[in-house]
Design a protein around this motif. Structure first.
Motif, PDB file in Angstrom:
ATOM      1  N   PHE A  23      39.934  55.061  54.572  1.00  0.00           N
ATOM      2  CA  PHE A  23      41.355  54.876  54.896  1.00  0.00           C
ATOM      3  C   PHE A  23      42.219  54.875  53.642  1.00  0.00           C
ATOM      4  CE2 PHE A  23      40.254  50.205  54.817  1.00  0.00           C
ATOM      5  CZ  PHE A  23      41.209  49.766  53.907  1.00  0.00           C
ATOM      6  N   TRP A  24      41.646  54.490  52.502  1.00  0.00           N
ATOM      7  CA  TRP A  24      42.388  54.577  51.245  1.00  0.00           C
ATOM      8  C   TRP A  24      42.693  56.039  50.921  1.00  0.00           C
ATOM      9  CZ3 TRP A  24      40.098  52.851  45.845  1.00  0.00           C
ATOM     10  CH2 TRP A  24      41.101  52.938  44.874  1.00  0.00           C
ATOM     11  N   SER A  25      41.679  56.898  51.058  1.00  0.00           N
ATOM     12  CA  SER A  25      41.857  58.314  50.764  1.00  0.00           C
ATOM     13  C   SER A  25      42.854  58.967  51.706  1.00  0.00           C
ATOM     14  CB  SER A  25      40.503  59.032  50.848  1.00  0.00           C
ATOM     15  OG  SER A  25      40.656  60.424  50.675  1.00  0.00           O
ATOM     16  N   LEU A  26      42.775  58.637  52.996  1.00  0.00           N
ATOM     17  CA  LEU A  26      43.686  59.243  53.964  1.00  0.00           C
ATOM     18  C   LEU A  26      45.141  58.928  53.647  1.00  0.00           C
ATOM     19  CD1 LEU A  26      41.902  58.677  57.411  1.00  0.00           C
ATOM     20  CD2 LEU A  26      42.397  60.865  56.322  1.00  0.00           C
ATOM     21  N   THR A  27      45.413  57.717  53.175  1.00  0.00           N
ATOM     22  CA  THR A  27      46.799  57.296  52.977  1.00  0.00           C
ATOM     23  C   THR A  27      47.298  57.431  51.542  1.00  0.00           C
ATOM     24  OG1 THR A  27      46.026  55.016  52.683  1.00  0.00           O
ATOM     25  CG2 THR A  27      46.717  55.659  54.889  1.00  0.00           C
ATOM     26  N   SER A  28      46.384  57.449  50.563  1.00  0.00           N
ATOM     27  CA  SER A  28      46.817  57.506  49.159  1.00  0.00           C
ATOM     28  C   SER A  28      46.016  58.512  48.346  1.00  0.00           C
ATOM     29  CB  SER A  28      46.683  56.112  48.515  1.00  0.00           C
ATOM     30  OG  SER A  28      47.517  55.183  49.157  1.00  0.00           O
ATOM     31  N   GLY A  29      45.366  59.441  49.005  1.00  0.00           N
ATOM     32  CA  GLY A  29      44.505  60.391  48.326  1.00  0.00           C
ATOM     33  C   GLY A  29      45.234  61.626  47.846  1.00  0.00           C
ATOM     34  N   SER A  30      44.522  62.753  47.890  1.00  0.00           N
ATOM     35  CA  SER A  30      45.017  63.980  47.264  1.00  0.00           C
ATOM     36  C   SER A  30      46.294  64.517  47.912  1.00  0.00           C
ATOM     37  CB  SER A  30      43.924  65.059  47.315  1.00  0.00           C
ATOM     38  OG  SER A  30      43.557  65.337  48.652  1.00  0.00           O
ATOM     39  N   LEU A  31      46.524  64.206  49.195  1.00  0.00           N
ATOM     40  CA  LEU A  31      47.705  64.741  49.875  1.00  0.00           C
ATOM     41  C   LEU A  31      48.879  63.764  49.889  1.00  0.00           C
ATOM     42  CD1 LEU A  31      46.093  66.580  52.926  1.00  0.00           C
ATOM     43  CD2 LEU A  31      46.915  67.554  50.774  1.00  0.00           C
ATOM     44  N   PHE A  32      48.687  62.591  49.306  1.00  0.00           N
ATOM     45  CA  PHE A  32      49.762  61.596  49.316  1.00  0.00           C
ATOM     46  C   PHE A  32      50.993  62.097  48.561  1.00  0.00           C
ATOM     47  CE2 PHE A  32      51.370  57.383  47.502  1.00  0.00           C
ATOM     48  CZ  PHE A  32      52.154  57.115  48.613  1.00  0.00           C
ATOM     49  N   ALA A  33      50.782  62.613  47.341  1.00  0.00           N
ATOM     50  CA  ALA A  33      51.917  63.119  46.563  1.00  0.00           C
ATOM     51  C   ALA A  33      52.563  64.312  47.251  1.00  0.00           C
ATOM     52  CB  ALA A  33      51.463  63.487  45.149  1.00  0.00           C
ATOM     53  N   VAL A  34      51.735  65.144  47.921  1.00  0.00           N
ATOM     54  CA  VAL A  34      52.274  66.286  48.664  1.00  0.00           C
ATOM     55  C   VAL A  34      53.141  65.779  49.822  1.00  0.00           C
ATOM     56  CG1 VAL A  34      51.678  68.320  50.016  1.00  0.00           C
ATOM     57  CG2 VAL A  34      50.276  67.691  48.047  1.00  0.00           C
ATOM     58  N   ALA A  44      40.337  43.413  54.535  1.00  0.00           N
ATOM     59  CA  ALA A  44      40.115  44.209  55.739  1.00  0.00           C
ATOM     60  C   ALA A  44      41.178  43.934  56.800  1.00  0.00           C
ATOM     61  CB  ALA A  44      38.723  43.922  56.296  1.00  0.00           C
ATOM     62  N   LEU A  45      41.545  42.673  56.982  1.00  0.00           N
ATOM     63  CA  LEU A  45      42.560  42.327  57.972  1.00  0.00           C
ATOM     64  C   LEU A  45      43.925  42.888  57.592  1.00  0.00           C
ATOM     65  CD1 LEU A  45      41.494  38.647  58.722  1.00  0.00           C
ATOM     66  CD2 LEU A  45      41.395  40.572  60.314  1.00  0.00           C
ATOM     67  N   CYS A  46      44.249  42.840  56.307  1.00  0.00           N
ATOM     68  CA  CYS A  46      45.534  43.391  55.841  1.00  0.00           C
ATOM     69  C   CYS A  46      45.608  44.904  56.050  1.00  0.00           C
ATOM     70  CB  CYS A  46      45.740  43.066  54.366  1.00  0.00           C
ATOM     71  SG  CYS A  46      46.119  41.339  54.021  1.00  0.00           S
ATOM     72  N   ALA A  47      44.456  45.549  56.082  1.00  0.00           N
ATOM     73  CA  ALA A  47      44.421  47.011  56.187  1.00  0.00           C
ATOM     74  C   ALA A  47      44.676  47.519  57.600  1.00  0.00           C
ATOM     75  CB  ALA A  47      43.063  47.525  55.704  1.00  0.00           C
ATOM     76  N   LEU A  48      44.560  46.662  58.596  1.00  0.00           N
ATOM     77  CA  LEU A  48      44.661  47.124  59.978  1.00  0.00           C
ATOM     78  C   LEU A  48      46.014  47.747  60.302  1.00  0.00           C
ATOM     79  CD1 LEU A  48      42.839  44.239  61.905  1.00  0.00           C
ATOM     80  CD2 LEU A  48      41.941  46.498  61.300  1.00  0.00           C
ATOM     81  N   PRO A 100      50.883  52.174  60.725  1.00  0.00           N
ATOM     82  CA  PRO A 100      52.275  51.895  61.099  1.00  0.00           C
ATOM     83  C   PRO A 100      53.175  51.582  59.900  1.00  0.00           C
ATOM     84  CG  PRO A 100      50.773  50.807  62.614  1.00  0.00           C
ATOM     85  CD  PRO A 100      49.929  51.374  61.511  1.00  0.00           C
ATOM     86  N   PHE A 101      52.619  50.932  58.883  1.00  0.00           N
ATOM     87  CA  PHE A 101      53.435  50.619  57.711  1.00  0.00           C
ATOM     88  C   PHE A 101      53.952  51.898  57.053  1.00  0.00           C
ATOM     89  CE2 PHE A 101      53.740  50.187  53.086  1.00  0.00           C
ATOM     90  CZ  PHE A 101      54.730  49.212  52.990  1.00  0.00           C
ATOM     91  N   TYR A 102      53.052  52.875  56.826  1.00  0.00           N
ATOM     92  CA  TYR A 102      53.456  54.124  56.181  1.00  0.00           C
ATOM     93  C   TYR A 102      54.522  54.854  57.004  1.00  0.00           C
ATOM     94  CZ  TYR A 102      50.185  54.631  52.250  1.00  0.00           C
ATOM     95  OH  TYR A 102      49.531  54.483  51.058  1.00  0.00           O
ATOM     96  N   ALA A 122      44.691  57.611  61.858  1.00  0.00           N
ATOM     97  CA  ALA A 122      43.248  57.619  61.594  1.00  0.00           C
ATOM     98  C   ALA A 122      42.871  56.562  60.561  1.00  0.00           C
ATOM     99  CB  ALA A 122      42.811  59.001  61.118  1.00  0.00           C
ATOM    100  N   ALA A 123      43.764  56.272  59.629  1.00  0.00           N
ATOM    101  CA  ALA A 123      43.490  55.269  58.597  1.00  0.00           C
ATOM    102  C   ALA A 123      43.336  53.876  59.204  1.00  0.00           C
ATOM    103  CB  ALA A 123      44.613  55.276  57.563  1.00  0.00           C
ATOM    104  N   SER A 124      44.173  53.533  60.162  1.00  0.00           N
ATOM    105  CA  SER A 124      44.066  52.216  60.799  1.00  0.00           C
ATOM    106  C   SER A 124      42.759  52.083  61.579  1.00  0.00           C
ATOM    107  CB  SER A 124      45.260  51.971  61.733  1.00  0.00           C
ATOM    108  OG  SER A 124      46.426  51.673  60.995  1.00  0.00           O
ATOM    109  N   VAL A 125      42.313  53.165  62.209  1.00  0.00           N
ATOM    110  CA  VAL A 125      41.026  53.143  62.912  1.00  0.00           C
ATOM    111  C   VAL A 125      39.889  52.908  61.918  1.00  0.00           C
ATOM    112  CG1 VAL A 125      39.402  54.505  64.290  1.00  0.00           C
ATOM    113  CG2 VAL A 125      41.849  54.645  64.766  1.00  0.00           C
ATOM    114  N   SER A 126      39.956  53.574  60.777  1.00  0.00           N
ATOM    115  CA  SER A 126      38.937  53.399  59.744  1.00  0.00           C
ATOM    116  C   SER A 126      38.921  51.960  59.228  1.00  0.00           C
ATOM    117  CB  SER A 126      39.200  54.368  58.592  1.00  0.00           C
ATOM    118  OG  SER A 126      38.263  54.188  57.553  1.00  0.00           O
ATOM    119  N   ALA A 127      40.093  51.344  59.098  1.00  0.00           N
ATOM    120  CA  ALA A 127      40.175  49.958  58.633  1.00  0.00           C
ATOM    121  C   ALA A 127      39.495  49.013  59.618  1.00  0.00           C
ATOM    122  CB  ALA A 127      41.632  49.555  58.440  1.00  0.00           C
ATOM    123  N   PHE A 128      39.627  49.280  60.908  1.00  0.00           N
ATOM    124  CA  PHE A 128      38.975  48.450  61.915  1.00  0.00           C
ATOM    125  C   PHE A 128      37.451  48.563  61.815  1.00  0.00           C
ATOM    126  CE2 PHE A 128      37.087  47.920  66.109  1.00  0.00           C
ATOM    127  CZ  PHE A 128      37.534  46.649  66.449  1.00  0.00           C
TER     128      PHE A 128
END
Length: 425
Positions: free
Chosen positions: A23-34, A83-87, A91-93, A176-182
């Motif tokens: 979930f870190w990669s999905l939200t802040s990975g290679s496509l984040f800057a894009v 882990a709880l903070c990541a759920l 929605p935050f993004y 998908a990131a929130s699902v991964s966090a769960f």
């Protein structure tokens, strides 16, 4: 109480680390800057400010997290908190972060709010999860190279998924990131560690960290040499990669083609890099933790020069691909070598604090300074010349590290050991 076998326990820890990085990669990975450039509509200098604040404010959490982690040993309280903070990451993004950043009048509010939440969750949280998994692995007869291999695999798999989802609808990445966090939270809950609580062995110390240990660490010249490495080699590496994908996709005729190729390449290479990470401990056994850090620095320097030369004049796609591969190899080398150096050179009572403060805090502090500068360099000098300058800096820092890092096998005398209770099936 019943406990897992070492292999089952390690499998759970590896999967927990996998889904955290996923979930870190999905939200802040290679496509984040894009995404920030393409969907939110902010430029390179603004992206540099964003990354600078995020890494800078993470400093508020890291020393505290490192100290608490050494106090807790293998208790999972801090991991549960992350882990709880990541759920709510998705929605935050979508509903808080993006709208604030897209409006000039609320841009800085978005930067500050995002920096507090994401800095705690990623920059500080990654240190917590990695340090915990390193300690857990060594308690079960393994090493961080295997765990980190799963982390690398997750970045590759998520890159493949992100490339597909982005070209359909970028919002899908964040759901998908929130699902991964769960799923990460579920694996954290399944880890059984009570049989190792308050046990004295090569990894855990019954005598927990105290303020006097922090003072003693601050007076240790080896700590300052380690922090210098973090402030130079590590900073130029991580900061240069925050907008790397923007540069890499410029070698292709269209953005869509560049994103598709980059994501596919990341996914395929993750298999290779999994084995690279798992084999790093064998390299460390041959050349030592210091030697591995120097090899890593040389690889980072090569990556910088290759990407710079690839963009000068007529763009050389093949050299850019080789540079991307070099980046991939340097990544696991750096992480595993840092943990090996900390375990080799510093008292086990302060391993997590040493990593969180000596490496992560220093890294973030200097990244906060470097990110706006480097972001502005991209806009003024272009990516190619900027990477040449980064390479010259990295080369100088590598030479400094050769003379300052310690190659001694142990920094302290070993304490009397008491074997932990075996984790039997």
């Amino acid at each position: 109480m019943s406990v897992d076998s070492n292999k089952v326990a390690m499998g759970k820890a590896c999967l927990m680390y996998f889904f955290y990085n996923f979930f870190w990669s999905l939200t802040s990975g290679s496509l984040f800057a894009v995404w920030l450039d393409d969907r939110v509509g902010i430029d390179g200098a603004q992206i540099g400010i964003l990354f600078g604040f995020q890494t800078g404010l993470a400093i508020l959490f890291k020393p505290f997290f490192g100290y608490i982690l050494d106090k807790l040993g293998l208790k999972k309280h801090l991991v549960y908190f992350i882990a709880l903070c990541a759920l709510m990451i998705g929605p935050f993004y979508l509903y808080v972060y993006a709208p604030l950043l897209a409006n000039d009048s609320t841009f800085m509010y978005g930067v500050i709010l995002g920096s507090l939440y994401l800095g705690m969750l990623f920059q500080a949280g990654s240190g917590v999860i990695a340090s915990y998994c390193d300690r857990f692995a060594r308690c079960h007869g393994f090493d961080f190279g295997l765990v980190n291999g799963f982390g690398i695999a997750s970045w590759g798999v998520s890159a493949l998924l992100a490339g597909v989802l982005y070209n359909i609808n970028p919002d899908l990445m964040f759901y998908a990131a929130s699902v991964s966090a769960f799923i990460m939270l579920a694996f954290c809950w399944s880890l059984k560690v009570r049989h190792l609580d308050d046990v004295e062995n090569e990894v855990l110390s019954q005598e927990k960290i105290a303020p006097k240990d922090v003072i003693k660490l601050a007076k240790n010249p080896k700590m300052w040499a380690f922090m210098t490495y973090a402030a130079t080699i590590s900073v130029v590496f991580w900061t240069s990669t925050t907008q790397f994908t923007r540069y890499f996709i410029s070698f292709f005729e269209t953005q869509e083609a560049g994103i598709a190729f980059s994501s596919t390449m990341d996914g395929i290479c993750s298999v290779f890099l999994f084995f690279v990470s798992a084999s790093v401990p064998f390299l460390i056994n041959r050349i030592g933790a210091k030697g591995s850090l120097i090899v890593t620095a040389a690889g980072i320097t090569s990556f910088m020069f290759m990407m710079g030369i690839a963009g000068l004049g007529e763009q050389n796609l093949y050299l850019a691909i080789a540079g991307k591969l070099m980046f991939g190899v340097a990544n696991p080398l750096l992480m595993v070598s840092v943990f090996a150096y900390v375990a080799e050179q510093f008292d086990k009572k302060v391993n997590s604090f040493t990593y969180m403060f000596g490496f992560q805090v220093v890294n973030n502090l200097f990244t906060a300074i470097a990110s706006p500068v480097m972001g502005n360099m991209y806009d003024v000098h272009g990516f190619a010349m900027s990477y040449i300058y980064f390479g010259l800096f990295s080369l100088t820092a590598t030479l400094v590290a050769c003379f300052t890092l310690s190659s001694k096998s142990k920094a302290v005398e070993p304490e009397p050991e008491q074997q932990p209770e075996t984790a039997a099936a």
